[in-house]
Design an enzyme around this catalytic site. Structure first.
Site, PDB file in Angstrom:
ATOM      1  N   GLU A  43     -30.216 -32.204  21.156  1.00  9.81           N
ATOM      2  CA  GLU A  43     -30.998 -31.532  22.192  1.00  9.81           C
ATOM      3  C   GLU A  43     -30.955 -32.379  23.471  1.00  9.81           C
ATOM      4  O   GLU A  43     -30.913 -33.600  23.425  1.00  9.81           O
ATOM      5  CB  GLU A  43     -32.447 -31.382  21.724  1.00  9.81           C
ATOM      6  CG  GLU A  43     -33.341 -30.663  22.729  1.00  9.81           C
ATOM      7  CD  GLU A  43     -34.812 -30.606  22.304  1.00  9.81           C
ATOM      8  OE1 GLU A  43     -35.492 -29.653  22.687  1.00  9.81           O
ATOM      9  OE2 GLU A  43     -35.267 -31.529  21.584  1.00  9.81           O
ATOM     10  N   LYS A 115     -33.930 -22.126  23.054  1.00  7.50           N
ATOM     11  CA  LYS A 115     -35.005 -22.581  22.171  1.00  7.50           C
ATOM     12  C   LYS A 115     -36.179 -21.611  22.211  1.00  7.50           C
ATOM     13  O   LYS A 115     -36.693 -21.274  23.286  1.00  7.50           O
ATOM     14  CB  LYS A 115     -35.452 -23.981  22.611  1.00  7.50           C
ATOM     15  CG  LYS A 115     -36.493 -24.650  21.717  1.00  7.50           C
ATOM     16  CD  LYS A 115     -36.744 -26.057  22.245  1.00  7.50           C
ATOM     17  CE  LYS A 115     -37.761 -26.822  21.407  1.00  7.50           C
ATOM     18  NZ  LYS A 115     -37.950 -28.190  21.944  1.00  7.50           N
ATOM     19  N   CYS A 156     -34.741 -28.489  17.748  1.00  8.19           N
ATOM     20  CA  CYS A 156     -35.878 -29.414  17.662  1.00  8.19           C
ATOM     21  C   CYS A 156     -37.138 -28.786  17.069  1.00  8.19           C
ATOM     22  O   CYS A 156     -37.218 -28.570  15.858  1.00  8.19           O
ATOM     23  CB  CYS A 156     -36.142 -30.019  19.046  1.00  8.19           C
ATOM     24  SG  CYS A 156     -37.108 -31.562  18.991  1.00  8.19           S
TER      25      CYS A 156
END
Length: 278
Positions: A43, A115, A156
């Site tokens: 990330e 995300k 993440c």
């Protein structure tokens, strides 16, 4: 049966995208030299910068982003699938996308993923994060069906939301991903458990490249880039600081074997929730 070699690249990205692109180039070449056909980066590959104004000042749109250009060129030159775990992309207005990219061996874009879950937390050590104040959340989960495996994409904090990964497992994903810039505090507490749980629950490989160490902006990330087999065994793992390239052989027969032993994805049943009081 499909076998291929996967690599996870560990970085300690700074605030300068050009310098991070140079690191990306060097480490991807190292991974390809180890025989990796699929290479994943962490990330925020392009810049780790907690100052919002400073981050916005160095960002570009997707068409002009140096990480995107570098990754496309590397994938084409090396003949690999290159998965940029994420990089920050400037959007119209003041918002930013925390966006993953997957490039194919010809250098073309296979897919992108934004995300979905925003890291809005207040930690015990005084750290406070409000990603939703900066980033526009994604709305679409993405499976990339590559010649060697179907890959479910996460980033993440997404790893804390098992419904996303079970949706991938139910759709046939054999490899799950959660490239990360985990804080040191949350990594020490939860990184390994979350990564192994997502693999075990879905009988799938879990590949998560990570940021590691103390960054230019003062942030500390946990590292421990990891590749996990469908039965929960750790196949490869990096340390807690510094750059690394880890590799492992992926065998999709192991996915079928794990799901055959414990077919929990097939055994999911609908239910209702009853609330009672004394």
């Amino acid at each position: 049966m499909t076998r291929f070699t996967a690599a996870a690249i560990q970085m300690c990205s700074g605030t300068n995208p050009e310098k991070n692109a140079e690191t990306l180039d060097r480490l991807v070449r190292k991974a390809a030299g180890k025989g990796a056909q699929y290479v994943q980066t962490p990330e925020m590959t392009g810049a780790v910068q907690k100052d919002r104004a400073g981050l916005r000042a160095v960002l570009k749109g997707e068409a002009d982003d140096i990480i995107v250009r570098t990754a496309a060129a590397l994938a084409g030159e090396l003949g690999i699938h290159l998965h940029i775990g994420s990089t920050a992309i400037a959007l119209e207005g003041d918002m930013i996308a925390n966006r993953a990219f997957l490039f194919g061996p010809g250098g073309g874009l296979v897919t992108r993923y934004d995300k979905i879950h925003m890291f809005d937390v207040d930690l015990d050590n005084g750290e406070s994060w409000r990603e939703s104040a900066v980033y526009r959340p994604g709305e679409t989960a993405v499976i990339a069906r590559l010649p060697f495996a179907a890959i479910g994409m996460g980033i993440c904090y997404d790893v804390r939301f098992p419904d996303l990964f079970s949706a991938y497992g139910l759709a046939g994903a054999e490899v799950l991903t959660a490239p990360a810039a985990f804080t040191r505090q949350t990594g020490l507490a939860h990184w390994h458990m979350l990564q192994r749980a997502r693999a075990i629950e879905n009988g799938a490989y879990m590949i998560s490249a990570a940021q590691a160490g103390t960054h230019e902006d003062g942030r500390e990330t946990f590292g421990h880039s990891i590749i996990i087999a469908p039965w929960g065994r750790v196949l490869a793992e990096a340390g807690d600081t510094g750059e690394a390239v880890i590799v492992a052989e992926i065998d999709t027969d192991a996915v079928a074997a794990a799901r055959g032993k414990v077919p929990n994805l097939k055994n999911i049943r609908p239910f209702t929730l009853a609330e009672v009081g004394a």
